[in-house]
Design an enzyme around this catalytic site. Structure first.
Site, mmCIF file in Angstrom:
data_model
loop_
_atom_site.group_PDB
_atom_site.id
_atom_site.type_symbol
_atom_site.label_atom_id
_atom_site.label_comp_id
_atom_site.label_asym_id
_atom_site.label_seq_id
_atom_site.Cartn_x
_atom_site.Cartn_y
_atom_site.Cartn_z
ATOM 1 N N TYR A 101 9.771 -14.598 -6.389
ATOM 2 C CA TYR A 101 9.602 -13.759 -7.725
ATOM 3 C C TYR A 101 10.043 -12.635 -7.958
ATOM 4 C CZ TYR A 101 7.058 -10.866 -10.700
ATOM 5 O OH TYR A 101 6.945 -9.896 -12.123
ATOM 6 N N ASP B 205 5.700 -16.243 -11.671
ATOM 7 C CA ASP B 205 4.416 -15.425 -11.302
ATOM 8 C C ASP B 205 3.090 -16.195 -11.604
ATOM 9 O OD1 ASP B 205 4.185 -14.680 -13.831
ATOM 10 O OD2 ASP B 205 3.247 -12.802 -13.168
ATOM 11 N N GLU C 272 7.464 -3.873 -9.055
ATOM 12 C CA GLU C 272 7.337 -5.239 -8.769
ATOM 13 C C GLU C 272 6.409 -5.410 -7.324
ATOM 14 O OE1 GLU C 272 7.463 -7.334 -10.873
ATOM 15 O OE2 GLU C 272 8.558 -6.502 -12.538
#
Length: 357
Positions: free
Chosen positions: A129, A147, A46
């Site tokens: 996020y 996102d 991520e």
DNA sequence: GATACGTGGAA
DNA sequence: TTTCCAAGTAT
């Protein structure tokens, strides 16, 4: 701002979830970070994926996990080694923040990645996020992970024209996602929206004709899908001219220096750079002496190249130079062999310059 | 809330 | 060539 209540009127959440998830189960991409739900692997992926394309990330992800397979391995590594593994990926504070956060996980959480919002978001480099992505993907919690894909998809599906460049708009989409997310499979739901945004509901020319949720899409129904999402423009960037000096000493070694530990390309290495307005050999030599205490003889210009960042552009004029006299007191500049350059992390423009050595 | 922070690929 | 973009965060 359109409230989430009005946006979600007449929206069949259950049916949307079902069609989206069935499409995802049949079409999900085979990505290296989807082999398991190891929170550390999810976390690393991520961070790398922030503002970065999947195809770019894949080789870096493999290499990074090979070098630092666990939180303990990453915590114990030298920062320079971590930056070297990040070399070319950009946004290098991601790498330094990740290692900082991993060290905190080892010290404060017994090496276990936290599974709650508070502790996760307190870690460096983890914002709203990434927090949601880790909670949903690694821990199966129904948390939004909003996102650019999610904002684009829901802007179109719900015909929302708020400016997605504004922070408050992300909050709106987080509130919407909380209502819409599947509680049976939140991990797949979040990843499905992102896969949909990356492969079907793309920024330009979305493939609405094969979209699994076309029948729920107000943007498509109204024919405005190409106009959404609304996103305000970024400003033009500033030009910064430099002379870059490829300086050799008598042993044929090359001068490099480390950048400051904050700001642009923090802690990366570079060939010495002199900010210039116009090209003047004497000005450059004198500036360099005043700054570093080293006399150099500037040679001929070898080439020029641009290094375009998000917010500025370096105009780099590459010169050979010879070290004449060294009266330094501090060792800001280091002389290394060409082979030794390989162990230092450089920005891409300086990697390209090695061709002119 | 606006700006700093990288890079490479697509149109 | 220019512009925009890609699984954002910190300040």
């Amino acid at each position: 701002m359109i409230g989430k209540e009005s946006s979600l009127q007449n929206f069949n959440i259950k049916a949307f979830q079902k069609d989206l998830l069935e499409w995802y189960y049949a079409n999900k991409r085979d990505l290296p970070w989807r082999k398991d739900q190891d929170p550390y692997r999810v976390w690393v992926s991520e961070i790398m994926l922030q503002q970065t394309k999947v195809d770019t990330v894949i080789p870096y992800f493999h290499n990074f996990l090979e070098k630092f397979p666990t939180v303990h391995a990453l915590a114990a590594a030298d920062e320079q080694e971590v930056l070297k593994a990040w070399e070319g990926l950009g946004y290098y504070s991601r790498a330094r923040n990740l290692q900082h956060a991993v060290r905190e996980v080892v010290e404060h959480y017994g090496g276990q990645v936290p599974d709650n919002p508070k502790e996760l978001e307190s870690l460096k480099g983890i914002g709203s996020y990434t927090k949601g992505a880790i909670l949903s993907i690694a821990f199966n919690q129904p948390e939004p992970a909003v996102d650019g894909n999610v904002m684009r998809v829901f802007s179109r599906v719900l015909n929302i024209d708020d400016d997605i460049a504004l922070p408050k708009t992300k909050k709106l989409f987080e509130a919407i996602t909380r209502e819409v997310i599947s509680h049976e499979d939140p991990s797949s739901f979040n990843q499905a929206i992102m896969d949909l945004g990356a492969t079907i509901c793309t920024p330009k020319s979305p493939a609405c004709l094969i979209c699994p949720v076309q029948e729920y899409c107000q943007g498509y129904e109204l024919g405005v899908e190409q106009q959404l999402p609304i996103k305000s423009k970024a400003k033009k960037n500033k030009k910064m001219p430099y002379a870059v000096l490829l300086i050799r000493n008598e042993q044929g070694e090359i001068a490099i220096e480390q950048r400051p530990d904050d700001g642009l390309l923090a802690n990366l290495w570079q060939f010495p750079m002199v900010p210039i307005q116009e090209m003047s050999v004497e000005l450059i030599e004198n500036w360099f002496y005043a700054q570093y205490g080293m006399r150099i003889n500037l040679g001929e210009k070898q080439a020029d190249l641009k290094h375009v960042f998000s917010h500025l552009t370096w105009e780099l004029n590459i010169f050979h130079a010879k070290l004449e006299h060294d009266t330094r007191k501090e060792e800001k500049i280091v002389f290394v062999t060409e082979d030794e350059l390989n162990s230092y992390p450089f920005p891409v423009s300086h990697l390209k310059m090695r061709e002119y050595l």
